[in-house]
Design a protein around this motif. Sequence first.
Motif, PDB file in Angstrom:
ATOM      1  N   THR A  31      -1.403  15.471  43.165  1.00 46.31           N
ATOM      2  CA  THR A  31      -1.455  14.071  43.583  1.00 46.31           C
ATOM      3  C   THR A  31      -2.443  13.888  44.730  1.00 46.31           C
ATOM      4  OG1 THR A  31       0.865  13.830  42.961  1.00 46.31           O
ATOM      5  CG2 THR A  31      -0.044  12.133  44.396  1.00 46.31           C
ATOM      6  N   LEU A  32      -2.341  14.771  45.710  1.00 48.60           N
ATOM      7  CA  LEU A  32      -3.255  14.679  46.855  1.00 48.60           C
ATOM      8  C   LEU A  32      -4.694  14.929  46.430  1.00 48.60           C
ATOM      9  CD1 LEU A  32      -1.139  16.536  49.573  1.00 48.60           C
ATOM     10  CD2 LEU A  32      -1.568  14.072  49.369  1.00 48.60           C
ATOM     11  N   ALA A  33      -4.885  15.899  45.548  1.00 44.35           N
ATOM     12  CA  ALA A  33      -6.244  16.227  45.108  1.00 44.35           C
ATOM     13  C   ALA A  33      -6.869  15.048  44.357  1.00 44.35           C
ATOM     14  CB  ALA A  33      -6.218  17.484  44.231  1.00 44.35           C
ATOM     15  N   VAL A  34      -6.089  14.441  43.451  1.00 49.59           N
ATOM     16  CA  VAL A  34      -6.603  13.313  42.671  1.00 49.59           C
ATOM     17  C   VAL A  34      -6.874  12.121  43.594  1.00 49.59           C
ATOM     18  CG1 VAL A  34      -6.027  11.620  40.888  1.00 49.59           C
ATOM     19  CG2 VAL A  34      -5.574  14.051  40.493  1.00 49.59           C
ATOM     20  N   ARG A  35      -5.957  11.895  44.548  1.00 49.66           N
ATOM     21  CA  ARG A  35      -6.168  10.803  45.490  1.00 49.66           C
ATOM     22  C   ARG A  35      -7.488  11.001  46.248  1.00 49.66           C
ATOM     23  NH1 ARG A  35      -3.012  10.536  51.022  1.00 49.66           N
ATOM     24  NH2 ARG A  35      -4.531  12.179  51.348  1.00 49.66           N
ATOM     25  N   ASP A  36      -7.697  12.214  46.748  1.00 53.70           N
ATOM     26  CA  ASP A  36      -8.913  12.488  47.518  1.00 53.70           C
ATOM     27  C   ASP A  36     -10.163  12.284  46.664  1.00 53.70           C
ATOM     28  OD1 ASP A  36      -7.344  13.000  49.652  1.00 53.70           O
ATOM     29  OD2 ASP A  36      -7.619  15.174  49.668  1.00 53.70           O
ATOM     30  N   LEU A  37     -10.090  12.699  45.409  1.00 54.54           N
ATOM     31  CA  LEU A  37     -11.245  12.536  44.523  1.00 54.54           C
ATOM     32  C   LEU A  37     -11.547  11.058  44.293  1.00 54.54           C
ATOM     33  CD1 LEU A  37     -10.611  15.365  41.905  1.00 54.54           C
ATOM     34  CD2 LEU A  37     -12.616  15.138  43.384  1.00 54.54           C
ATOM     35  N   LEU A  38     -10.487  10.266  44.059  1.00 58.09           N
ATOM     36  CA  LEU A  38     -10.688   8.839  43.799  1.00 58.09           C
ATOM     37  C   LEU A  38     -11.246   8.134  45.034  1.00 58.09           C
ATOM     38  CD1 LEU A  38      -7.442   8.206  41.707  1.00 58.09           C
ATOM     39  CD2 LEU A  38      -9.796   8.024  40.868  1.00 58.09           C
ATOM     40  N   VAL A  39     -10.771   8.548  46.193  1.00 52.73           N
ATOM     41  CA  VAL A  39     -11.300   7.968  47.434  1.00 52.73           C
ATOM     42  C   VAL A  39     -12.769   8.355  47.590  1.00 52.73           C
ATOM     43  CG1 VAL A  39     -11.178   8.066  49.959  1.00 52.73           C
ATOM     44  CG2 VAL A  39      -9.070   7.814  48.615  1.00 52.73           C
ATOM     45  N   GLU A  40     -13.064   9.624  47.323  1.00 52.73           N
ATOM     46  CA  GLU A  40     -14.432  10.125  47.448  1.00 52.73           C
ATOM     47  C   GLU A  40     -15.385   9.397  46.504  1.00 52.73           C
ATOM     48  OE1 GLU A  40     -15.952  14.537  46.825  1.00 52.73           O
ATOM     49  OE2 GLU A  40     -14.261  14.426  48.229  1.00 52.73           O
ATOM     50  N   LYS A  41     -14.875   9.078  45.292  1.00 52.57           N
ATOM     51  CA  LYS A  41     -15.710   8.379  44.319  1.00 52.57           C
ATOM     52  C   LYS A  41     -15.780   6.877  44.581  1.00 52.57           C
ATOM     53  CE  LYS A  41     -15.193  11.529  40.371  1.00 52.57           C
ATOM     54  NZ  LYS A  41     -16.641  11.624  40.040  1.00 52.57           N
ATOM     55  N   GLY A  42     -15.016   6.417  45.564  1.00 54.30           N
ATOM     56  CA  GLY A  42     -15.074   4.996  45.902  1.00 54.30           C
ATOM     57  C   GLY A  42     -14.279   4.088  44.983  1.00 54.30           C
ATOM     58  N   VAL A  43     -13.357   4.667  44.179  1.00 56.17           N
ATOM     59  CA  VAL A  43     -12.527   3.835  43.300  1.00 56.17           C
ATOM     60  C   VAL A  43     -11.610   2.958  44.152  1.00 56.17           C
ATOM     61  CG1 VAL A  43     -10.771   3.860  41.472  1.00 56.17           C
ATOM     62  CG2 VAL A  43     -12.644   5.532  41.432  1.00 56.17           C
ATOM     63  N   PHE A  44     -11.054   3.533  45.176  1.00 56.10           N
ATOM     64  CA  PHE A  44     -10.343   2.770  46.206  1.00 56.10           C
ATOM     65  C   PHE A  44     -10.462   3.535  47.514  1.00 56.10           C
ATOM     66  CE2 PHE A  44      -6.932   4.783  43.530  1.00 56.10           C
ATOM     67  CZ  PHE A  44      -6.682   5.867  44.353  1.00 56.10           C
ATOM     68  N   SER A  45     -10.054   2.872  48.602  1.00 59.22           N
ATOM     69  CA  SER A  45     -10.216   3.512  49.909  1.00 59.22           C
ATOM     70  C   SER A  45      -8.899   4.150  50.349  1.00 59.22           C
ATOM     71  CB  SER A  45     -10.659   2.478  50.944  1.00 59.22           C
ATOM     72  OG  SER A  45      -9.588   1.589  51.211  1.00 59.22           O
TER      73      SER A  45
END
Lengths: 212, 97
Positions: A31-45
Amino acid sequence: MHGDDLHHHHDEDPHAPIENKDDLGHYALMTLAVRDLLVEKGVFSADDVRATVEAMDARSPAQGARIVARAWTDPNYKARLLADGSAGAKELGIDVGPTHLVVVENTDSVHNLIVCTLCSCYPRWVLGLPPDWYKSRSYRSRAVREPRAVLAEFGTAVPDDVTVRVHDSTADMRYLVLPRRPQGTEGWSEDQLAAIATRDSMIGVTVPKVTA
Amino acid sequence: MSARFTPGQPVRVRRADPPGHVRTPHYIRGKTGVVERICGEFANPESLAYGLSGEPVRPLYRVRFRQDAVWPDYVGARNDTVDIEIYEHWLEPAEGG
């Protein structure tokens, strides 16, 4: 020798440095890894995530209690609520998100009880986060198998001439129990009524009580 | 929406045991109940769970079962029931209910 004093164990020492000893399990880590990836990709902050968690934590049984209190005082509203729970909630300005809310009414001949045997589906938008017992294997298996015994353990005795109707939220619906309005509440304001429409009574494990 | 079953109609839950993410509880498979209401059409969780579209969407029903038909040794009142949401592809027509 002088170094040893710095290295003895500090397990019980209240002044020991705070260490993060949480051993994350597979899913928590993913969960944390996916969250960090999505934040990194700018999908959400990261702040979007924080704000969403804050909003989830802010929901409480107070929303459900407002619905119940209005239904107790306005028969036309109750009829609309029972026909379409989501629309009934929205009518009071309560955001239910994507929830398909079904409101089930306790009467003198029916007592309703909510469970999710598969996981822990719960009407979070109107009741907030579920209590731990709602998510327990014991409640989930027994509520459907021996509901009257479970109700008795919650202090709720349902007479044999009253049907116990269990609702297993297995798919897309979420359920809220509309309890019976107790005697002795005649003339009460909606705020007073909302105060006795407790979380557990809206899950169906108890009934609202008027304390003298 | 084209729903195969109507409220009041007796239906039986398929006795199947497919692998994967299924939202039909084991305890109700093979049991007969009556359609309580049609909930609408929803993406199929059995494909949605694996990142697929969930299409075609499936009619979803609330089916009401008598507790003494679900648990032969049920302790409670005769009219006690359990309502469960079940997707159409898990249901077949039945007698009685």
